[in-house]
Design a protein around this motif. Sequence first.
Motif, PDB file in Angstrom:
ATOM      1  N   PHE A  60       0.826  -1.214   0.000  1.00  0.00           N
ATOM      2  CA  PHE A  60       0.000   0.000   0.000  1.00  0.00           C
ATOM      3  C   PHE A  60       0.854   1.255   0.000  1.00  0.00           C
ATOM      4  CE2 PHE A  60      -3.424  -2.509   2.300  1.00  0.00           C
ATOM      5  CZ  PHE A  60      -4.176  -2.609   1.163  1.00  0.00           C
ATOM      6  N   THR A  61       1.913   1.225   0.824  1.00  0.00           N
ATOM      7  CA  THR A  61       2.650   2.461   1.074  1.00  0.00           C
ATOM      8  C   THR A  61       3.739   2.732   0.059  1.00  0.00           C
ATOM      9  OG1 THR A  61       3.920   1.172   2.659  1.00  0.00           O
ATOM     10  CG2 THR A  61       2.205   2.602   3.556  1.00  0.00           C
ATOM     11  N   SER A  62       4.053   1.751  -0.792  1.00  0.00           N
ATOM     12  CA  SER A  62       5.115   2.058  -1.750  1.00  0.00           C
ATOM     13  C   SER A  62       4.540   2.832  -2.935  1.00  0.00           C
ATOM     14  CB  SER A  62       5.803   0.769  -2.192  1.00  0.00           C
ATOM     15  OG  SER A  62       5.254   0.326  -3.386  1.00  0.00           O
ATOM     16  N   PRO A  63       5.222   3.924  -3.328  1.00  0.00           N
ATOM     17  CA  PRO A  63       4.686   4.890  -4.288  1.00  0.00           C
ATOM     18  C   PRO A  63       4.340   4.288  -5.659  1.00  0.00           C
ATOM     19  CG  PRO A  63       6.877   5.555  -3.486  1.00  0.00           C
ATOM     20  CD  PRO A  63       6.553   4.286  -2.828  1.00  0.00           C
ATOM     21  N   GLU A  64       5.136   3.311  -6.125  1.00  0.00           N
ATOM     22  CA  GLU A  64       4.892   2.819  -7.492  1.00  0.00           C
ATOM     23  C   GLU A  64       3.586   2.033  -7.611  1.00  0.00           C
ATOM     24  OE1 GLU A  64       8.209  -0.002  -5.924  1.00  0.00           O
ATOM     25  OE2 GLU A  64       7.578   2.066  -5.631  1.00  0.00           O
ATOM     26  N   ASN A  65       2.984   1.696  -6.479  1.00  0.00           N
ATOM     27  CA  ASN A  65       1.736   0.938  -6.545  1.00  0.00           C
ATOM     28  C   ASN A  65       0.488   1.820  -6.466  1.00  0.00           C
ATOM     29  OD1 ASN A  65       3.108  -1.522  -6.690  1.00  0.00           O
ATOM     30  ND2 ASN A  65       3.319  -1.575  -4.458  1.00  0.00           N
ATOM     31  N   VAL A  66       0.700   3.110  -6.270  1.00  0.00           N
ATOM     32  CA  VAL A  66      -0.435   4.007  -6.045  1.00  0.00           C
ATOM     33  C   VAL A  66      -1.441   3.940  -7.203  1.00  0.00           C
ATOM     34  CG1 VAL A  66      -1.124   6.420  -5.849  1.00  0.00           C
ATOM     35  CG2 VAL A  66       0.792   5.555  -4.503  1.00  0.00           C
ATOM     36  N   GLN A  67      -0.895   4.012  -8.437  1.00  0.00           N
ATOM     37  CA  GLN A  67      -1.790   4.010  -9.607  1.00  0.00           C
ATOM     38  C   GLN A  67      -2.618   2.730  -9.678  1.00  0.00           C
ATOM     39  OE1 GLN A  67       0.431   4.839 -13.181  1.00  0.00           O
ATOM     40  NE2 GLN A  67      -0.593   6.831 -13.246  1.00  0.00           N
ATOM     41  N   THR A  68      -1.921   1.585  -9.528  1.00  0.00           N
ATOM     42  CA  THR A  68      -2.628   0.306  -9.556  1.00  0.00           C
ATOM     43  C   THR A  68      -3.727   0.287  -8.507  1.00  0.00           C
ATOM     44  OG1 THR A  68      -0.369  -0.497  -9.757  1.00  0.00           O
ATOM     45  CG2 THR A  68      -2.128  -2.137  -9.785  1.00  0.00           C
ATOM     46  N   LEU A  69      -3.379   0.771  -7.321  1.00  0.00           N
ATOM     47  CA  LEU A  69      -4.344   0.728  -6.224  1.00  0.00           C
ATOM     48  C   LEU A  69      -5.574   1.566  -6.517  1.00  0.00           C
ATOM     49  CD1 LEU A  69      -2.373   0.713  -2.871  1.00  0.00           C
ATOM     50  CD2 LEU A  69      -4.159  -0.850  -3.618  1.00  0.00           C
ATOM     51  N   THR A  70      -5.363   2.788  -7.041  1.00  0.00           N
ATOM     52  CA  THR A  70      -6.521   3.636  -7.337  1.00  0.00           C
ATOM     53  C   THR A  70      -7.389   2.975  -8.391  1.00  0.00           C
ATOM     54  OG1 THR A  70      -4.709   4.987  -8.126  1.00  0.00           O
ATOM     55  CG2 THR A  70      -6.430   6.121  -6.893  1.00  0.00           C
ATOM     56  N   ARG A  71      -6.732   2.422  -9.432  1.00  0.00           N
ATOM     57  CA  ARG A  71      -7.490   1.763 -10.491  1.00  0.00           C
ATOM     58  C   ARG A  71      -8.345   0.618  -9.897  1.00  0.00           C
ATOM     59  NH1 ARG A  71      -4.002  -0.992 -14.134  1.00  0.00           N
ATOM     60  NH2 ARG A  71      -2.400   0.380 -13.327  1.00  0.00           N
ATOM     61  N   CYS A  72      -7.716  -0.180  -9.072  1.00  0.00           N
ATOM     62  CA  CYS A  72      -8.420  -1.348  -8.537  1.00  0.00           C
ATOM     63  C   CYS A  72      -9.513  -0.942  -7.548  1.00  0.00           C
ATOM     64  CB  CYS A  72      -7.428  -2.295  -7.864  1.00  0.00           C
ATOM     65  SG  CYS A  72      -6.341  -3.102  -9.036  1.00  0.00           S
TER      66      CYS A  72
END
Lengths: 331, 287
Positions: free
Chosen positions: A147-159
Amino acid sequence: MSKRTASPRQLSSGSDRVFEGLILALAAVIVLVFVLSVYQLGTESWPALQKFGLNFFTSRVWNPVTGEFGAAAMIAGTLVTSLAALVISVPLAIASALFVAEYAPKWLANPVGYLIELLAAVPSVVYGLWALFVIAPILGKWQTSFFTSPENVQTLTRCTELWNRNQTSLECFFVPSSAAGRGLALAVIILTVMILPYTASVARDVIRLVPQDQREAMYALGATKWEVISRAILPYARAGIMGGVILALGRALGETLAVAMVIGDSQDILKSIWGNASTMASVIANQFGDAQETLHRSSVVTLGLSLFLLSVIVNYVARLIIARLTPKGIQ
Amino acid sequence: MMSAATTPRNTRHQLSPARRTKNLVMGGLIVLATAIVVAPLILIFAYLIREGLGAMNLDFFTKVPAPEGETGGGLANAILGSIEMLALASVLGVVVGVSGGIFLAEYPRHPLMPSIRMISDVLAGIPAIVMGLVAYGLIVLHFGFSGLAGAVALGFLMIPIVVRTTEEVLKLVPQTVREAGLALGLPKWLVTLRIVLPAAAGGIVTGVMLALARVAGEAAPLLFTAFGNNQINLDPTKPMSALPLEIYRGATSAYDENQRLAKAGALLLITLIFLTSLLARRASRRK
């Protein structure tokens, strides 16, 4: 008894009949238990079945407040957790059976075989406790770092957008959705461990039944140990192992408390393998005690009836496979 | 048992590297997989010893759980409840199970034999929680939550295990022993009771112990039957606690103290279960 004077044949026929009747009457209790179970589950689930019909099994809505009950989410949860646990556990179980039957020297094979059997003796609640206190925090930590790593932010919002619309995509199915560590994945892990010993012990028994000539013939041809295993032993033991796998599936489908403790108890249809879900058995454990309304209670019992019928079928198929191969295939 | 039959040494140097590597890799994977299979058992036991052993003091065995949020207390209510329910369950499990086993083994040509065998096999696969629902409907609905209802659910679960082991050990008794008894003029029922059953007694006891070890850890069927009880209760017509029930409640509780008791209870429970299966295994191997 040896001092009997009358002719034994006359004595025996009457008393034998009494004894046979008594034994039969007590054995018939087994049938009675089965009949009572079917009757009990049948009558209790009747109101729900009458109201919802087959929609009960296809509707995703499970809402005690509005009185709508559909079991699709729990059926999906049960099938996904059981099948995933099966897929992971079968290779491990076969490997450990091969180790015990083919690789380990006797002084090691016996203790290891015994440890695997003990795995089946650990109670469901104890697995649940361990999963909750030991594995869940580890998974939770890993998910938080995702959750907290920046490169996953986009994936997380999309999902998150998809999940909010009650949808998912293949990519999002593997994206963490909560930081508690509980959920479908933990249930799969713990189910995998719990059903391992069932496949392993059946596999070990059938591997030991493979005739020694079969191995010797391969070795005489210059085969390596692995070639003997993959071409002479496993094909020969395949049907028996299959029986063990189906037996383990039966266990996984009905496994209750360990799953109920770790799966997160959510009646949403699965969105992510890391998300909260429920199985038919976990819903019975979590809701039957609180179910006051007739329809709610009846719906929970209908889950029990479905589980009952499912395990009858699965076990019947497993025994059929094992029984069919014992006299002919292996001797 | 045939582990000595490994690849003959003199052919090894002729193997192509690919085949030799594959053999070694697969062997390595098999050892690794076995380690993965056994690891959880060792990890669980080690965890429970580390967390639960400290809580196993005199209070643990003599006191009931402290009220939520307070410290201290023990699981005396659960230990006694488990013992009582298992004793009651064995009455049902042993009487019906052994009779069923005798019927299947000694009356193989009886027309009802195949259906009773099949139904007993089917019962063996029914999930424990479903048995809880059945016992709820049969007993709790009419008489309320009680230790007896829990014992009936556990007894139902024991029956198929005892049937199967009894049938198997009885079949191990040589036919000639039965014929010898019959030749002496004994009626069949006396042969069965005085000759065949004593010869198989060890195996039957083993089967009963395994069945007890199996149901002693079941909490699911007790959730809506025995229900649990914070106080010591020996009256089987009242709600009763059991070790697996307290483990379940404690593990899902938010209070540290309840979690501590649950871990100690889990340690006690699996130690007893492991000892029982160890003894049963010893006994069956000695034959």
